[in-house]
Every structure is written in C-alpha cells, then in structure tokens.
Motif scaffolding. Structure first.
Motif, PDB file in Angstrom:
ATOM      1  N   HIS A 103      -2.079   5.140   0.993  1.00 55.26           N
ATOM      2  CA  HIS A 103      -2.254   6.524   0.483  1.00 55.26           C
ATOM      3  C   HIS A 103      -3.599   6.540  -0.306  1.00 55.26           C
ATOM      4  O   HIS A 103      -4.214   5.564  -0.235  1.00 55.26           O
ATOM      5  CB  HIS A 103      -1.191   6.917  -0.627  1.00 55.26           C
TER       6      HIS A 103
ATOM      7  N   ASP B 128      -6.464   3.843  -6.900  1.00 56.07           N
ATOM      8  CA  ASP B 128      -6.321   2.143  -6.633  1.00 56.07           C
ATOM      9  C   ASP B 128      -5.975   1.682  -5.356  1.00 56.07           C
ATOM     10  O   ASP B 128      -6.091   0.423  -5.096  1.00 56.07           O
ATOM     11  CB  ASP B 128      -5.419   1.656  -7.724  1.00 56.07           C
ATOM     12  N   HIS B 129      -6.286   2.710  -4.231  1.00 54.53           N
ATOM     13  CA  HIS B 129      -6.031   2.183  -3.082  1.00 54.53           C
ATOM     14  C   HIS B 129      -7.433   2.754  -2.203  1.00 54.53           C
ATOM     15  O   HIS B 129      -7.782   2.141  -1.121  1.00 54.53           O
ATOM     16  CB  HIS B 129      -5.000   2.884  -2.520  1.00 54.53           C
TER      17      HIS B 129
ATOM     18  N   ASP C  32       3.047   0.753  -2.315  1.00 54.16           N
ATOM     19  CA  ASP C  32       3.562   1.295  -3.597  1.00 54.16           C
ATOM     20  C   ASP C  32       5.254   1.945  -3.177  1.00 54.16           C
ATOM     21  O   ASP C  32       5.474   2.931  -3.737  1.00 54.16           O
ATOM     22  CB  ASP C  32       2.665   2.494  -4.360  1.00 54.16           C
TER      23      ASP C  32
ATOM     24  N   HIS D  71       1.567  -3.858  -6.505  1.00 53.04           N
ATOM     25  CA  HIS D  71       1.243  -4.386  -7.686  1.00 53.04           C
ATOM     26  C   HIS D  71       2.305  -5.277  -8.229  1.00 53.04           C
ATOM     27  O   HIS D  71       2.376  -5.384  -9.456  1.00 53.04           O
ATOM     28  CB  HIS D  71       1.345  -3.003  -8.460  1.00 53.04           C
TER      29      HIS D  71
HETATM   30 ZN   LIG Z   1      -1.001   1.773  -6.346  1.00 49.87          ZN
END
Ligand SMILES: [Zn+2]
Length: 262
Positions: free
Chosen positions: A106, A110-111, A202, A246
């Motif tokens: 997505h 952080d991606h 995620d 994570h």
């Molecule tokens: Zn994430």
C-alpha cells in the motif's frame, strides 16, 4: 524449480506506542519496517515495498517532509540514511536501474517512501490504493505523505484490481487484502526450497493483534480488515507461513544482511 532468491531488509526502524499498532495495547515498542528484494531468474530484480524516504533520517528535514505530528507518533529516531532502501540495495550490489518491478503492499509513508529512487521500474499497485492515496480522507491523510509521490506521474504505473499473478508463472502472486488501506495487498513468494511464504505487510501490525483479530486505530476499514484477516487465517491454515511488516520476531526469522532464501 522456481529459481527465485529472496532477502529481507529493515527499511525503517520505528519507536511507537503499542496502541498505535493494536487498539488498547499497553506499552511502547521498537519495530522494524520490512521490505524484500527478490531476484527472478528471467525477469530480474523485484522489490516488495520501499520503506521510508532517506530525507526522514535528517532531523532538520524530517518534520517538513513527514509533518511534525506523524514524526512524533512514529518515532523514526533510529532510522539512519543507511536504512533507506537505495543504500541497502547498493550494499547487495544492486543499483536503482537494475530494479525492474516495485510491488507495493500500500502507499503509506513507511511503504512508499522509496518510490522516487526507481524511475526505470514498473510500479505495481492496486487501483483503489493509488487513487485513494492521491486524495485520501482527511483523517487518514497524514500517513499518505504527498512528498513521497512527487514523481508518481512520471513513473510507469501498473494498476491492478484484485488478485494478480505477476508473471503468470506462479512465482509471485499478489492477493488484494483491503482493510488497513483500501488497496492493500500481500505477496505470496514461491521458493523452490522453502515453498510458499506470504509477505503479509500490514494485515497485522503485531502477531498478537492478528491472532485476536484486533484492529489498529489507523485501519481504513475495520469491516474490510475482518474479512481480510479471515482470508489470511485460511492461508495460514493452508501451510503458508506469513511475515508481518512491523513484527520484530517475524523479521528476525527472515534472511537478511546479504543472506538469501531460495
Ligand atoms: Zn506499515
């Protein structure tokens, strides 16, 4: 024989309150952000996610790039320039122009932070995700960093809608798993020796939240997330191990620092 090789990288150590990841969880956590590099024998280098942009490593530029509230909540203090995906690939002898495909779980910050490092690649993203990321709802807009998307209209984007077998050879299959984000997807990697594994991104932020079906407060749709997690649990029952982006113990199990699975 699929001939794939795969290695993982921590492209964004973060320091967060646990309740940011699992609703009502107590305490504070140091977590990784997992990306992967996959080498396909015919089609070359494929990336799974791109982590955090290198600018965020600079404390003087972090707030302007991410926004001060996000920078405080996500605690990227341990993130150094050498964690960014371009530097980590360089250490493996892979240059940005060698990257043929970038697959995105997505487009959260952080991606998708490393998107602009790969101008020559085909960028594969769910149609629902790229459209939403360009004009997110106000409450979720802080995690779609528009600075990450500054080059997006110059890139070769492959929009997909639903499950997708990237090379029609069963080696890399994307499953659409909406919930955390509208166009979230996971990747099933078919390795000759290891068998199938799932880069679960995620769909769970910590193993505990996934196991108990507890949403995280930033999930775009908790209803869609419930459906996705039931699908993921069936995948797990089918013998496909999954690795959440994570979860520190998941990351520790993956090959890293120049080690590859095949
Ligand atoms: Zn994430």
């Amino acid at each position: 024989m699929t001939g794939l090789r795969m290695s993982a990288m921590n492209v964004g150590p973060l320091s967060v309150d646990a309740n940011l990841l699992v609703a009502l969880a107590p305490g504070h956590l140091e977590i990784p952000t997992t990306a992967a590099v996959i080498v396909h024998p015919t089609y070359g280098v494929v990336l799974w996610d791109t982590g955090i942009n290198g600018v965020v490593a600079d404390p003087d530029r972090r707030d302007a790039y991410w926004g001060a509230n996000v920078a405080t909540a996500f605690g990227p203090h341990a993130f150094k320039r050498e964690h960014a995906i371009d530097v980590q690939l360089e250490k493996l002898g892979i240059k940005p122009k060698d990257v043929r495909y970038v697959l995105y779980s997505h487009l959260h910050l952080d991606h998708a932070g490393g998107m602009s490092y790969f101008p020559d690649a085909v960028h594969v993203v769910q149609r629902d995700e790229i459209r939403y990321a360009m004009w997110p709802d106000t409450w979720t807009s802080p995690v779609y960093c528009q600075n990450d998307f500054r080059d997006i209209r110059k890139l070769n984007i492959l929009e997909i809608d639903g499950d997708f077998d990237l090379f029609e050879d069963g080696t890399l299959r994307l499953l659409k798993t909406p919930g955390h984000a509208p166009g979230h997807q996971v990747l099933i990697v078919n390795l000759s020796n290891r068998g199938r594994i799932c880069m679960a991104a995620d769909t769970g932020h910590q193993r505990s939240g996934f196991d108990k079906l507890v949403p995280m407060p930033w999930d775009w749709s908790t209803s869609a997330m419930s459906m996705t997690r039931m699908r993921m649990k069936q995948l797990e029952r089918s013998g496909v191990p999954m690795f959440f982006c994570h979860d520190a113990s998941d990351f520790a199990k993956l090959p890293q620092n120049g080690e590859f699975w095949d």
